[in-house]
Design a protein around this motif. Sequence first.
Motif, mmCIF file in Angstrom:
data_model
loop_
_atom_site.group_PDB
_atom_site.id
_atom_site.type_symbol
_atom_site.label_atom_id
_atom_site.label_comp_id
_atom_site.label_asym_id
_atom_site.label_seq_id
_atom_site.Cartn_x
_atom_site.Cartn_y
_atom_site.Cartn_z
ATOM 1 N N ILE A 121 -1.406 0.140 -2.308
ATOM 2 C CA ILE A 121 -0.257 -0.370 -3.388
ATOM 3 C C ILE A 121 -0.980 -0.751 -4.536
ATOM 4 C CG2 ILE A 121 1.387 -2.049 -3.896
ATOM 5 C CD1 ILE A 121 2.598 0.104 -1.948
ATOM 6 N N LEU A 122 -1.246 -0.918 -5.814
ATOM 7 C CA LEU A 122 -1.924 -1.316 -6.895
ATOM 8 C C LEU A 122 -1.358 -1.286 -7.460
ATOM 9 C CD1 LEU A 122 -4.435 1.908 -7.470
ATOM 10 C CD2 LEU A 122 -5.245 -0.509 -6.388
ATOM 11 N N VAL A 123 -1.069 -2.988 -8.415
ATOM 12 C CA VAL A 123 -1.036 -4.368 -9.147
ATOM 13 C C VAL A 123 -1.671 -4.340 -10.142
ATOM 14 C CG1 VAL A 123 0.242 -6.170 -9.402
ATOM 15 C CG2 VAL A 123 0.605 -4.704 -7.664
ATOM 16 N N ASN A 124 -1.779 -4.278 -11.295
ATOM 17 C CA ASN A 124 -2.166 -4.866 -12.398
ATOM 18 C C ASN A 124 -1.688 -6.354 -12.586
ATOM 19 O OD1 ASN A 124 -2.707 -5.801 -15.172
ATOM 20 N ND2 ASN A 124 -2.324 -3.592 -16.162
ATOM 21 N N PHE A 125 -2.149 -7.160 -12.078
ATOM 22 C CA PHE A 125 -2.431 -8.705 -12.629
ATOM 23 C C PHE A 125 -1.612 -9.139 -13.986
ATOM 24 C CE2 PHE A 125 -6.001 -8.610 -9.312
ATOM 25 C CZ PHE A 125 -5.411 -9.284 -8.113
ATOM 26 N N ASN A 126 -2.115 -8.642 -14.809
ATOM 27 C CA ASN A 126 -2.016 -9.337 -16.192
ATOM 28 C C ASN A 126 -0.593 -8.206 -16.578
ATOM 29 O OD1 ASN A 126 -4.408 -10.092 -16.553
ATOM 30 N ND2 ASN A 126 -5.256 -8.872 -16.929
ATOM 31 N N ASP A 127 -0.275 -7.177 -16.289
ATOM 32 C CA ASP A 127 0.748 -7.084 -16.801
ATOM 33 C C ASP A 127 1.954 -6.728 -15.715
ATOM 34 O OD1 ASP A 127 -0.272 -6.107 -19.119
ATOM 35 O OD2 ASP A 127 -0.309 -4.021 -18.969
ATOM 36 N N ARG A 128 2.054 -6.482 -15.222
ATOM 37 C CA ARG A 128 2.824 -7.112 -13.639
ATOM 38 C C ARG A 128 3.605 -5.984 -13.303
ATOM 39 N NH1 ARG A 128 4.582 -11.592 -16.442
ATOM 40 N NH2 ARG A 128 7.084 -11.127 -16.747
ATOM 41 N N ILE A 129 2.648 -4.519 -13.244
ATOM 42 C CA ILE A 129 3.432 -3.449 -12.671
ATOM 43 C C ILE A 129 2.369 -2.836 -12.182
ATOM 44 C CG2 ILE A 129 1.402 -2.154 -14.612
ATOM 45 C CD1 ILE A 129 4.087 -0.368 -15.665
ATOM 46 N N GLY A 130 3.082 -2.186 -11.183
ATOM 47 C CA GLY A 130 2.576 -1.781 -9.883
ATOM 48 C C GLY A 130 2.592 0.019 -9.436
ATOM 49 N N ILE A 131 1.472 0.633 -8.588
ATOM 50 C CA ILE A 131 2.231 1.658 -8.645
ATOM 51 C C ILE A 131 1.497 1.946 -6.990
ATOM 52 C CG2 ILE A 131 1.834 2.579 -10.490
ATOM 53 C CD1 ILE A 131 -0.724 4.320 -10.467
ATOM 54 N N GLN A 132 2.156 3.081 -5.990
ATOM 55 C CA GLN A 132 1.437 3.285 -5.027
ATOM 56 C C GLN A 132 0.778 4.461 -5.403
ATOM 57 O OE1 GLN A 132 3.279 4.122 -1.257
ATOM 58 N NE2 GLN A 132 2.200 3.682 -0.026
ATOM 59 N N VAL A 133 -0.354 4.309 -5.029
ATOM 60 C CA VAL A 133 -1.934 6.113 -5.629
ATOM 61 C C VAL A 133 -1.744 6.644 -4.413
ATOM 62 C CG1 VAL A 133 -3.925 6.402 -6.786
ATOM 63 C CG2 VAL A 133 -2.474 4.983 -7.485
ATOM 64 N N ILE A 134 -1.989 8.130 -4.331
ATOM 65 C CA ILE A 134 -2.310 8.795 -3.234
ATOM 66 C C ILE A 134 -3.235 9.055 -3.805
ATOM 67 C CG2 ILE A 134 -1.296 10.202 -1.883
ATOM 68 C CD1 ILE A 134 1.842 10.264 -1.902
ATOM 69 N N GLN A 135 -4.792 9.075 -2.353
ATOM 70 C CA GLN A 135 -5.996 9.438 -3.237
ATOM 71 C C GLN A 135 -6.219 10.594 -1.939
ATOM 72 O OE1 GLN A 135 -8.577 6.376 -5.053
ATOM 73 N NE2 GLN A 135 -7.844 5.368 -2.715
ATOM 74 N N THR A 136 -5.767 12.016 -2.822
ATOM 75 C CA THR A 136 -6.038 12.450 -1.898
ATOM 76 C C THR A 136 -7.205 13.721 -1.265
ATOM 77 O OG1 THR A 136 -5.705 13.852 -3.808
ATOM 78 C CG2 THR A 136 -3.395 14.032 -1.818
ATOM 79 N N GLN A 137 -8.152 13.052 -2.391
ATOM 80 C CA GLN A 137 -10.113 13.611 -1.752
ATOM 81 C C GLN A 137 -10.485 12.023 -1.429
ATOM 82 O OE1 GLN A 137 -9.652 17.141 -2.273
ATOM 83 N NE2 GLN A 137 -8.418 16.899 -3.349
ATOM 84 N N SER A 138 -9.893 11.417 -1.166
ATOM 85 C CA SER A 138 -10.866 9.941 -0.284
ATOM 86 C C SER A 138 -11.785 10.006 0.730
ATOM 87 C CB SER A 138 -9.692 8.787 -0.447
ATOM 88 O OG SER A 138 -8.738 8.241 0.267
ATOM 89 N N GLY A 139 -11.087 10.541 1.896
ATOM 90 C CA GLY A 139 -10.972 10.380 3.314
ATOM 91 C C GLY A 139 -10.758 10.063 4.185
ATOM 92 N N TYR A 140 -9.841 8.825 3.395
ATOM 93 C CA TYR A 140 -9.348 7.933 3.805
ATOM 94 C C TYR A 140 -8.262 7.848 4.818
ATOM 95 C CZ TYR A 140 -12.253 4.835 1.052
ATOM 96 O OH TYR A 140 -13.205 3.696 0.781
ATOM 97 N N SER A 141 -7.537 7.747 5.833
ATOM 98 C CA SER A 141 -6.346 7.987 5.859
ATOM 99 C C SER A 141 -5.296 6.862 6.540
ATOM 100 C CB SER A 141 -6.990 7.406 8.396
ATOM 101 O OG SER A 141 -6.141 7.951 8.980
ATOM 102 N N HIS A 142 -4.577 7.691 6.620
ATOM 103 C CA HIS A 142 -2.344 6.762 6.576
ATOM 104 C C HIS A 142 -2.524 6.225 7.833
ATOM 105 C CE1 HIS A 142 -1.469 10.377 8.315
ATOM 106 N NE2 HIS A 142 -0.624 9.880 8.968
#
Length: 159
Positions: A121-142
């Motif tokens: 989950i990513l949130v821009n502090f200044n604009d109070r907007i967020g998204i969930q980003v799927i980082q398919t090429q990252s090698g991280y696990s769910h």
Amino acid sequence: MPRVSTKCFGKVDYAAEAVFEFPYGIPGFEEETAFLFLERPGAHPLLFMQSIARPELCFILLPILSADPHYKLHLSDEDLAALRLPAGRQPLIGRDVLCAALVCAAGDGRPQPTLNLLAPILVNFNDRIGIQVIQTQSGYSHRYPLIPAERQMEMGLCS
């Protein structure tokens, strides 16, 4: 002052400017676009992402650097635009954005709680907007272990 009813925290008063917009929702909850971030004594560093519209919907988050101090974030230009961040530069976690992993409870096929490092989950502090980003090429696990294997062994949680 607005008030939201919650399943876990009862009625919570909040300032309108404390609401964060998720214009695309969260995968599986696309219709949920407004959230509050709550903290509770004794639960630090956990955060609770409470839906404004659904009292029963509250996600548990852990700041990503608490799970992996070397976590690397790679956002596409589309992700940067969705967060209203400048193109061409990756945001700094903790300064430009909150980056947090969803905590997944133990259950069938998952004897211990895990973290979703693949789709933070990513949130821009200044604009109070967020998204969930799927980082398919990252090698991280769910299914990153919330408690590292060596600590689980110390605690007698695994053999």
